[in-house]
Scaffold this motif. Structure first.
Motif, mmCIF file in Angstrom:
data_model
loop_
_atom_site.group_PDB
_atom_site.id
_atom_site.type_symbol
_atom_site.label_atom_id
_atom_site.label_comp_id
_atom_site.label_asym_id
_atom_site.label_seq_id
_atom_site.Cartn_x
_atom_site.Cartn_y
_atom_site.Cartn_z
ATOM 1 N N THR A 136 0.870 -1.138 -0.060
ATOM 2 C CA THR A 136 0.037 0.155 -0.050
ATOM 3 C C THR A 136 0.927 1.129 -0.207
ATOM 4 O OG1 THR A 136 -0.042 -0.012 2.416
ATOM 5 C CG2 THR A 136 -1.689 -1.350 1.248
ATOM 6 N N LYS A 162 0.821 -10.881 4.704
ATOM 7 C CA LYS A 162 -0.434 -10.921 4.079
ATOM 8 C C LYS A 162 -1.056 -12.163 3.896
ATOM 9 C CE LYS A 162 -0.221 -5.963 2.871
ATOM 10 N NZ LYS A 162 -0.462 -4.986 1.759
ATOM 11 N N PHE A 177 -10.094 -11.569 -0.535
ATOM 12 C CA PHE A 177 -9.526 -10.325 -0.476
ATOM 13 C C PHE A 177 -8.182 -10.284 -0.872
ATOM 14 C CE2 PHE A 177 -9.419 -12.309 3.778
ATOM 15 C CZ PHE A 177 -7.925 -11.887 4.136
ATOM 16 N N ASP A 178 -7.893 -8.871 -1.624
ATOM 17 C CA ASP A 178 -6.177 -8.803 -2.226
ATOM 18 C C ASP A 178 -5.425 -8.327 -1.157
ATOM 19 O OD1 ASP A 178 -6.783 -6.257 -2.320
ATOM 20 O OD2 ASP A 178 -7.281 -6.347 -4.454
ATOM 21 N N GLN A 180 -4.171 -5.396 -1.003
ATOM 22 C CA GLN A 180 -4.333 -3.908 -0.700
ATOM 23 C C GLN A 180 -5.363 -3.881 0.275
ATOM 24 O OE1 GLN A 180 -2.817 -1.367 -2.122
ATOM 25 N NE2 GLN A 180 -1.382 -3.167 -3.222
ATOM 26 N N ALA A 181 -5.962 -5.208 0.889
ATOM 27 C CA ALA A 181 -7.237 -4.957 1.872
ATOM 28 C C ALA A 181 -6.466 -4.642 3.494
ATOM 29 C CB ALA A 181 -7.908 -6.226 1.812
ATOM 30 N N LEU A 201 -6.837 -3.942 8.629
ATOM 31 C CA LEU A 201 -7.579 -4.044 7.589
ATOM 32 C C LEU A 201 -8.055 -2.698 7.165
ATOM 33 C CD1 LEU A 201 -10.211 -6.883 8.529
ATOM 34 C CD2 LEU A 201 -8.065 -7.017 7.254
ATOM 35 N N GLU A 203 -10.392 -2.424 4.595
ATOM 36 C CA GLU A 203 -11.525 -2.571 3.888
ATOM 37 C C GLU A 203 -12.665 -3.649 4.821
ATOM 38 O OE1 GLU A 203 -11.412 -5.565 0.473
ATOM 39 O OE2 GLU A 203 -10.312 -3.851 0.147
ATOM 40 N N LEU A 205 -14.384 -6.995 5.395
ATOM 41 C CA LEU A 205 -14.556 -8.214 4.768
ATOM 42 C C LEU A 205 -15.953 -8.835 5.116
ATOM 43 C CD1 LEU A 205 -10.809 -9.497 5.734
ATOM 44 C CD2 LEU A 205 -11.577 -8.297 3.655
ATOM 45 N N ALA A 211 -13.050 -2.704 8.217
ATOM 46 C CA ALA A 211 -12.059 -1.539 8.117
ATOM 47 C C ALA A 211 -11.611 -1.100 9.522
ATOM 48 C CB ALA A 211 -12.363 -0.390 7.260
#
Length: 238
Positions: A136, A162, A177-178, A180-181, A201, A203, A205, A211
């Protein structure tokens, strides 16, 4: 083909971990039978490398289960999305990288979820492509990079952390989830050889893991690469 090793990473005391070194060049059609393991029919067409990795991981998983309970001799199957299927009441995680494999298992009454990952060092030639995929913006500017012998070591740590986070949370949120999450932040108390990291986090999930949800993991580094683990204890509902 397989030789057990002392796990390089200290995990929760309620987790049972087994690690091994394996030589995929020694794999042959009878290896599974010799190890007392079953190679799923869906892997009949897999290349030798993939078969050897699978067997090494399942070997460690079976040995970890035996450490947890000497009377437990259950096969670890393959579920949807290639997730390991653990015996009822148990959770676990499996990893393999190059010639190393490891598995961890625990009782659900103690451990809600666990993610384990090992990675060889990312090559300099792949740094730019991997960085754009994994990091990120805040990780790219992280002041913690200076803790490590090389920016590639930091990059490999973030990648592995990750992966551990995904393995830990996927069975709970049941969605992909990728990279960038979440953001990974090594703690200043750590070193180039090992320590802890914080994850957060970025975002939602699901309704629980939203988040801002955060926790901690551990890492260890050696000559070949990095090992990471994230454990959510059963009573943790942060």
């Amino acid at each position: 083909m397989i030789r057990q090793l002392s796990p390089p990473l200290a995990i929760d005391s309620d987790c049972y971990q087994v690690s091994c070194h394996f030589d995929r060049t020694l794999f042959h059609d009878e290896t599974a039978n010799q190890l007392g393991l079953i190679l799923p029919a869906k892997m009949d067409s897999a290349v030798q490398k993939r078969k050897a990795e699978f067997l090494a991981g399942r070997y460690c998983a079976r040995a970890a289960l035996a450490q947890l309970d000497s009377n437990l001799d259950a096969a670890v199957g393959i579920g949807a999305n290639r997730v390991p299927l653990w015996p009822p009441g148990l959770v676990g995680s499996i990893t393999h990288s190059h010639c190393y494999a490891s598995a961890v298992v625990a009782r659900q009454q103690h451990i809600r979820a666990v993610g384990l990952d090992s990675e060889t060092w990312i090559k300099k030639s792949n740094r730019e492509n991997v960085s754009s995929l994994i990091l990120t913006p805040s990780e790219t500017r992280s002041g913690q990079i200076q803790l490590f012998d090389s920016p590639l070591h930091f990059l490999t740590l973030v990648f592995s952390a990750k992966e551990s986070l995904f393995k830990c949370l996927f069975p709970l949120v049941n969605r992909f989830f990728d990279f960038q999450a979440a953001i990974i932040s090594p703690l200043p108390s750590g070193s180039a050889s090992g320590g802890k990291f914080r994850f957060e986090l970025l975002e939602d999930l699901d309704t629980e893991f939203r988040a801002g949800y955060s926790g901690y993991g551990t890492y260890a580094m050696d000559a070949t690469g990095v090992h990471t683990a994230i454990v959510l204890r059963a009573q943790t509902r942060d």
